[in-house]
Design a protein around this motif. Sequence first.
Motif, PDB file in Angstrom:
ATOM      1  N   PHE A  93      14.070 -21.126 -11.074  1.00  0.00           N
ATOM      2  CA  PHE A  93      14.083 -22.016 -10.013  1.00  0.00           C
ATOM      3  C   PHE A  93      14.117 -23.595 -10.293  1.00  0.00           C
ATOM      4  O   PHE A  93      14.868 -24.247 -10.088  1.00  0.00           O
ATOM      5  N   ARG A  96      17.147 -25.428 -12.384  1.00  0.00           N
ATOM      6  CA  ARG A  96      18.118 -25.933 -11.589  1.00  0.00           C
ATOM      7  C   ARG A  96      18.373 -27.412 -11.622  1.00  0.00           C
ATOM      8  O   ARG A  96      19.200 -28.157 -11.730  1.00  0.00           O
ATOM      9  N   SER A 207      18.374 -14.320 -22.287  1.00  0.00           N
ATOM     10  CA  SER A 207      19.175 -13.396 -21.181  1.00  0.00           C
ATOM     11  C   SER A 207      20.291 -14.168 -20.522  1.00  0.00           C
ATOM     12  O   SER A 207      21.167 -13.759 -20.400  1.00  0.00           O
ATOM     13  N   ALA A 211      23.942 -12.952 -20.862  1.00  0.00           N
ATOM     14  CA  ALA A 211      24.919 -12.644 -19.557  1.00  0.00           C
ATOM     15  C   ALA A 211      25.966 -13.624 -19.451  1.00  0.00           C
ATOM     16  O   ALA A 211      26.723 -13.836 -18.468  1.00  0.00           O
ATOM     17  N   HIS A 212      26.168 -14.479 -20.576  1.00  0.00           N
ATOM     18  CA  HIS A 212      27.190 -15.382 -20.490  1.00  0.00           C
ATOM     19  C   HIS A 212      27.102 -16.454 -19.647  1.00  0.00           C
ATOM     20  O   HIS A 212      28.085 -17.077 -19.248  1.00  0.00           O
ATOM     21  N   ARG A 213      26.043 -16.692 -19.265  1.00  0.00           N
ATOM     22  CA  ARG A 213      25.817 -17.716 -18.173  1.00  0.00           C
ATOM     23  C   ARG A 213      25.033 -19.014 -18.933  1.00  0.00           C
ATOM     24  O   ARG A 213      23.767 -19.120 -18.839  1.00  0.00           O
ATOM     25  N   VAL A 214      25.695 -19.876 -19.383  1.00  0.00           N
ATOM     26  CA  VAL A 214      25.233 -21.001 -20.293  1.00  0.00           C
ATOM     27  C   VAL A 214      25.167 -22.205 -19.518  1.00  0.00           C
ATOM     28  O   VAL A 214      24.642 -23.234 -20.100  1.00  0.00           O
ATOM     29  N   SER A 217      23.947 -24.169 -13.017  1.00  0.00           N
ATOM     30  CA  SER A 217      24.656 -24.078 -11.735  1.00  0.00           C
ATOM     31  C   SER A 217      24.795 -25.484 -10.868  1.00  0.00           C
ATOM     32  O   SER A 217      25.640 -25.908 -10.190  1.00  0.00           O
TER      33      SER A 217
ATOM     34  N   SER B   2      13.124 -18.499  -2.741  1.00  0.00           N
ATOM     35  CA  SER B   2      14.024 -17.333  -2.685  1.00  0.00           C
ATOM     36  C   SER B   2      15.435 -17.679  -2.405  1.00  0.00           C
ATOM     37  O   SER B   2      16.414 -17.018  -3.257  1.00  0.00           O
ATOM     38  N   ALA B   4      16.910 -20.535  -2.448  1.00  0.00           N
ATOM     39  CA  ALA B   4      17.987 -21.302  -3.590  1.00  0.00           C
ATOM     40  C   ALA B   4      17.995 -20.405  -4.622  1.00  0.00           C
ATOM     41  O   ALA B   4      19.064 -20.404  -5.411  1.00  0.00           O
ATOM     42  N   LEU B   5      17.120 -19.563  -4.997  1.00  0.00           N
ATOM     43  CA  LEU B   5      17.361 -18.668  -6.387  1.00  0.00           C
ATOM     44  C   LEU B   5      18.518 -17.809  -6.144  1.00  0.00           C
ATOM     45  O   LEU B   5      19.370 -17.637  -6.968  1.00  0.00           O
ATOM     46  N   ARG B   7      21.168 -18.041  -4.233  1.00  0.00           N
ATOM     47  CA  ARG B   7      22.319 -18.660  -4.551  1.00  0.00           C
ATOM     48  C   ARG B   7      22.598 -18.713  -5.781  1.00  0.00           C
ATOM     49  O   ARG B   7      24.008 -18.904  -5.955  1.00  0.00           O
ATOM     50  N   ASP B   8      21.807 -18.974  -6.876  1.00  0.00           N
ATOM     51  CA  ASP B   8      22.003 -19.133  -7.856  1.00  0.00           C
ATOM     52  C   ASP B   8      22.316 -18.127  -8.723  1.00  0.00           C
ATOM     53  O   ASP B   8      22.985 -18.270  -9.940  1.00  0.00           O
ATOM     54  N   ARG B   9      22.236 -16.782  -8.058  1.00  0.00           N
ATOM     55  CA  ARG B   9      22.450 -15.586  -8.747  1.00  0.00           C
ATOM     56  C   ARG B   9      23.824 -14.907  -8.733  1.00  0.00           C
ATOM     57  O   ARG B   9      24.762 -15.411  -7.782  1.00  0.00           O
ATOM     58  N   LEU B  10      23.908 -13.766  -9.339  1.00  0.00           N
ATOM     59  CA  LEU B  10      25.257 -13.026  -9.310  1.00  0.00           C
ATOM     60  C   LEU B  10      25.365 -12.041  -8.240  1.00  0.00           C
ATOM     61  O   LEU B  10      24.430 -11.330  -8.024  1.00  0.00           O
ATOM     62  N   PHE B  18      32.217  -8.672 -14.664  1.00  0.00           N
ATOM     63  CA  PHE B  18      31.447  -8.943 -16.062  1.00  0.00           C
ATOM     64  C   PHE B  18      31.747  -7.323 -16.531  1.00  0.00           C
ATOM     65  O   PHE B  18      32.071  -7.194 -18.114  1.00  0.00           O
ATOM     66  N   ASP B 149      30.715 -19.188 -22.938  1.00  0.00           N
ATOM     67  CA  ASP B 149      31.299 -18.542 -21.625  1.00  0.00           C
ATOM     68  C   ASP B 149      32.711 -18.588 -21.499  1.00  0.00           C
ATOM     69  O   ASP B 149      33.529 -17.920 -20.637  1.00  0.00           O
ATOM     70  N   LEU B 220      22.671  -7.245 -16.708  1.00  0.00           N
ATOM     71  CA  LEU B 220      22.864  -8.368 -15.678  1.00  0.00           C
ATOM     72  C   LEU B 220      21.655  -8.320 -14.719  1.00  0.00           C
ATOM     73  O   LEU B 220      21.575  -9.224 -13.815  1.00  0.00           O
ATOM     74  N   GLU B 222      18.761  -8.957 -14.733  1.00  0.00           N
ATOM     75  CA  GLU B 222      17.733 -10.235 -14.382  1.00  0.00           C
ATOM     76  C   GLU B 222      18.650 -11.201 -13.480  1.00  0.00           C
ATOM     77  O   GLU B 222      18.182 -12.244 -12.896  1.00  0.00           O
ATOM     78  N   GLU B 223      20.102 -11.138 -13.730  1.00  0.00           N
ATOM     79  CA  GLU B 223      20.575 -12.256 -13.164  1.00  0.00           C
ATOM     80  C   GLU B 223      21.203 -12.047 -11.868  1.00  0.00           C
ATOM     81  O   GLU B 223      22.024 -12.928 -11.144  1.00  0.00           O
TER      82      GLU B 223
END
Lengths: 236, 430
Positions: A93, A96, A207, A211-214, A217, B2, B4-5, B7-10, B18, B149, B220, B222-223
Amino acid sequence: MARLSGTGLIADDLYLMAHDDVTGRPFLQSRAVGLGLAGGLLAELMLLDKLRLSHGWVVTGDPGQPRDELGYCVLGLIVSERELHPVRDWLAFLARTAAADVAVRLERAGYLRQARLGRPRRGGRWVPADPDCAFAPLGRARSALEAAGAATAYATILAGLAVGSGLGPRLLPYGPPDSRRRLDMALEQLPPGLRELIAQTQAAVDSALLAHRVRASVPNDLASSQEKPMSRTQLT
Amino acid sequence: MSRALARDRLGAPAVLFFVLAGVAPLTVAAGVIPTAYQTTGLTAIPGAFLVVAAILAIFSVGYVAMTRYITNSGACYAFVARGHRLPGWGRRRPGRAGRLHVPAGRAVRSFGPGRRRRGRRAPGRACAWWAWALCAWAVITVLGLLRVDITGWVLGVLLTAEVTVILAETIAGFAAPAGGRLSFATLSPIGLTSGGFGVFGVLAVVAVLGFVGFEQAPVLAEEARHPRRTIPVATYVALGMIAIVYAGASWAMAVHNGDRRVVTAAAQQGPGLLFGLGGGALGQVAQLLFLTSLFAGALAFHNVVWRYMFALGRENVLPAALGRTGANNIPKTASLIQSATGLAVIVAYAASRQDPMTRLFFWLGTTGGFGIILLLTQTAVAVIAFFARDARGENAWRRLIAPGLAAVLLAGIIVLAIQHYATLLGVPPG
């Protein structure tokens, strides 16, 4: 104004280490910078005993507010959550916005200034006001790699977070040949909570890479940081 | 926080993307399927894809159930380590993904074969296959050291194009069936046992090769936005999509050429078996994409291997230097070692003038498929062992019956395949 001794805040020193001391370009991918700085912000509060880590969960410690405004905001966010969250979630969190927030804090302290250079339509970037002051944190982190047992907790945490977020190739060559082993030994001396924080920060950076997320966001260049810096008004 | 998080995730589509990006479907559809028809001489390949998908779906029940409890999930490797309580493996450090896997299948899928064809088929060029292989190797080495990436993005674009082309070819194939009628014979599970029960073991090993990569979703966890839901959904959808695409494509090949002629047609045409399904223009596009697909396969393989080396380096199972990143968070050592291995393989095969198509692609490929089945069996057993210590509120189907059934079925395939290894390699018995 900027001094060689720095602000005494871990995230500030880590930010300066993660960016070129002259041009201000980052050495790391944006998500790694964010996660490292998020770890730094939490470590600052843990050093003041405002926060503690209990089996991976973030719990509040001493009452009372830190003097630093950003620390106050972060602590306010954690206190205001109704339920507890694991440190992994807090890292994700805070990551970001951490880079933008720490940059604003460094600007107020006189360590960074805005440079509107480069291509049009890009926000420009933060550059160190004084390259010597921007290079100094590397020296502070290096002290954790030298005489075993003599390093301060501050230096050890700074070096641990720097290596954890991927700054190893930048920091370790300045130490003796067996820097990495010495750093591991120094980390063993830290309290368990701080050790776990560093391990979790490193795990989060790894991690993201797996997961290729470098990329972060939220882009952390100047334009976005001016739109949404974390401030006291957000909380009240 | 929660929200905000989250939104940031897959979400599930991103995880699915993937997973599928590592599968390189056109390489399998145009490369593996005709080779499988030709080498094994069996026509029940579409049925084999469906049956294997069903077995893997049963396997996935326990597999994704375990994902919910190991959020650092290094998938197979971590699962096996945790399930069997290997000391220090997979549980030493919090939050670290570690995976062990047999990437040979993908390695081979990407390296040898098509490279040779690339030399042969590219219009107007008459270079040796290894010249093309070296070019692709150089591009992959550079991409691997540039930015992690970018590779993900490149793979995503190529994947979309590949799936579109396979579907178009499949539909075109059905539109022009041999003898004017649609035959369902190759789809039937009965066909699997027509040549003796051992035939199924052989086909299953080949079919599993096509599915390699479906087990990647837990990486993935965790993401992911809602790990408890996103990961299972992505795993099952990926399995279903792969099964439909491959079974459809191989069925269309049999329908278009006629069930009896498909084996000889495969021997004559090779990848042309797929490209011949559609008209001229579609075939041209598909051939072009086959080249990029081989490249994508090699790139995906490169990606997977450095990820394994990196994750295992982190866990100190492999030398720790592999688990370190260089400037800009690039796992330089792992990436370079993989490039060096690729170069060594190309040079060795070019120097000894061996045929990379059968000697490398299919032989090592089937051996890799064999290794993957071994690994999946072991994982299924690990799932049972993990839940045997503490059921964690999972029902018997998820923690015992499904993984047990999967372990038995997968072990059965192994036994059958060992008995018929000669068919698998396309050589006479003995």
